[in-house]
Structures are given as C-alpha cells and as structure tokens.
Design a protein around this motif. Structure first.
Motif: not given
Length: 139
Positions: A22-29, A38-41
């Motif tokens: 969720x943290x990475x998804x927020x940063x991506x958004x 890519x890092x999230x995936x």
C-alpha cells in the motif's frame, strides 16, 4: 526525513514496514513515476508470495530492486554484446566479399588491357588504401 527542532531525523532502515504494498501504491499514485511503478510490481512479484524471506523493510525492498536492476542490465548488455559480435562477423564477411570482388575486377582489367596490377588498380580508380589491400592478391 523530518525536521524536528532544527535537527534531522533519519529512521533506521532496519525497521519493518507493514503495508509495504500500500505504501508503494501510494508513492506511485502521487509521483506518477514509471520506475516506482515497476518497483511496485517487483515487490508484489517477489515479496508478497515469499513471506519466508524475513522482515520486509524499505531497505530490503530497495536492495532487491537494485539487485534485480543489475541483473536485467547484465542480461541486456550480454544480449547487445552478442548482437555486436554477430554484426562484426557479418561486416568481416562482407568486407572479405567486397575485397574478393575488387580483386576479380582488377584481374579482368589486367587481362583485358594487358597491364600490370598497379595500372589495373589505377584504371579502376581504386584509392591507395584499396590498392594496398588488392595488390597482394594480384602479384
């Protein structure tokens, strides 16, 4: 990092993080950064399904992504190197074929005009460097 009373605070990189996905998804958004996406995936692919890898920290995620990036870069370099080798081989073969053609033309000119190899090269308009490559095959 946060500022607190004029001092900079750096949290320890060993701290485990819950909700890393969720943290990475927020940063991506918020960043709209393709590399972060890519890092999230990569996180989802590698860390989510392999809980036994230990405590997940931001440091461990970043280290994993960097390691994976190096491997991908090495694979790409090796593929390009292989391609360059093939291109070099092809160019070497083409150069040999062109030299062969120039030698044959010079031989025909020598026969038709009854002249020396040097004169045949001159008649054909070969440059000095081409003549140096052709003459050894004509003498």
């Amino acid at each position: 990092m946060r500022e607190s009373g004029g001092k900079t605070y750096d949290p320890p990189t060993e701290w485990s993080m819950e909700n890393m996905e969720e943290t990475l998804m927020t940063l991506v958004a918020f960043s709209k950064d393709g590399d972060l996406k890519k890092a999230l995936y990569q996180f989802i692919e590698q860390f989510k399904f392999y809980e036994q890898k230990g405590v997940v920290t931001m440091s461990s995620v970043i280290a994993h992504i960097e390691k994976r990036g190096r491997r991908e870069a090495e694979k790409q370099f090796l593929a390009e190197k292989k391609s360059w080798s093939q291109e070099k081989k092809d160019l070497t073969q083409e150069s040999g074929e062109m030299l062969f053609t120039l030698v044959i033309l010079a031989q025909k000119t020598m026969i038709e005009l009854g002249c020396s190899a040097q004169n045949a090269c001159t008649q054909l308009g070969y440059s000095a460097s081409i003549c140096q490559k052709v003459l050894p095959f004509l003498n």
